[in-house]
Design an enzyme around this catalytic site. Sequence first.
Site, PDB file in Angstrom:
ATOM      1  N   HIS A   1     -10.464  28.198 -32.764  1.00  0.00           N
ATOM      2  CA  HIS A   1      -9.282  29.054 -32.703  1.00  0.00           C
ATOM      3  C   HIS A   1      -9.035  29.587 -34.102  1.00  0.00           C
ATOM      4  CE1 HIS A   1      -5.314  30.587 -32.380  1.00  0.00           C
ATOM      5  NE2 HIS A   1      -4.728  29.550 -32.941  1.00  0.00           N
TER       6      HIS A   1
ATOM      7  N   CYS B   1      -2.055  28.706 -27.913  1.00  0.00           N
ATOM      8  CA  CYS B   1      -3.309  28.973 -28.621  1.00  0.00           C
ATOM      9  C   CYS B   1      -4.492  28.214 -28.032  1.00  0.00           C
ATOM     10  CB  CYS B   1      -3.159  28.639 -30.104  1.00  0.00           C
ATOM     11  SG  CYS B   1      -1.895  29.627 -30.942  1.00  0.00           S
TER      12      CYS B   1
ATOM     13  N   ASN C   1      -4.168  35.618 -36.290  1.00  0.00           N
ATOM     14  CA  ASN C   1      -4.070  34.620 -35.217  1.00  0.00           C
ATOM     15  C   ASN C   1      -3.661  35.347 -33.936  1.00  0.00           C
ATOM     16  OD1 ASN C   1      -3.318  32.589 -33.421  1.00  0.00           O
ATOM     17  ND2 ASN C   1      -2.326  31.325 -34.981  1.00  0.00           N
TER      18      ASN C   1
END
EC number: 2.3.1.180
Length: 324
Positions: free
Chosen positions: A251, A114, A281
């Site tokens: 993020h 990520c 996500n």
Amino acid sequence: MGKRAVVTGVGHYLPSRVVPNSELETLVDTTDEWIRTRSGIERRHFAADGEQTSDLATAAAQAALDHAELTAQDVDAVIVATSTPDLTFPAVATMVQARLGMTRGFAYDVQAVCAGFVFAMANANAMILSGQADRILVIGAETFSRIMDWTDRSTCVLFGDGAGAVVLEARDGTGGTADRGILSADLNSDGRHRDILYVDGGVSSSQTAGYLRMEGKEVFRHAIEKLAATAETALAKAGLTEADVDWVVPHQANLRIITATARKMGIGMDRVVVTVADHGNTSAASIPMALSVGVARGQIKPGDLVVTEAIGGGLSWGSVVLRW
């Protein structure tokens, strides 16, 4: 006079299949209310059968090139941040290079899960400052739907697919904080925590792709502790503070982490670009997609000071500060 790596184009791509929480209610033991309350996610996009990470990356890259009014032949390098490549090798970046019709320069992938896009941006910045390249396509692209364990109801509802891209170009600067471009970066990793977020497959271990495994509470704790700190460190490196920030582009892990990090930074949510409700996500794709959406919404404007921050498996985490 010094050199700066300036964002001159942004773009993103989302697969056409939209998966609302109500659809996941039919697949696993969950509810729309539970997903929204725990994550802030309302829907996500899944790649179609046969649609691969390189397809998403290429579409986002072309959108960024169009926005920058450039062609692939104007670009010196392609860097793709991904944890879900089409193949073990070659790099997704070389596939994107070929599909764009780019016959010069170099291309490679970065894997920091990520946090991958932040790491890729820092890498591209170093390439530009060193004179290795003048124009670089930096892409984050993922198909996390392919590594979901659909019996793990607390994890499979969180992730989606997508890609985002930016064009970084070398421009002259003064060396001051008013310069457009990347002003600073802060990168960190701590492999002692690798077991709280990982995929249980791999080439040299199981010879399978595996599934994502996550200890949500532990990841949340580390995220809250580390994200605000890395953003503060990156700002300090540039001689700036949170008071100077126009936009935080985090993020998009989940809304609780985004909100808690903003609170810890002392920044109101009216200065945070949030896309998690629509995208879920998307790992390394989340920040470049949020940058692209933020520009399209009219939130991020030329001259704005933007802070990106991310944490991912490894653990790896970091922040990039840039003037738009």
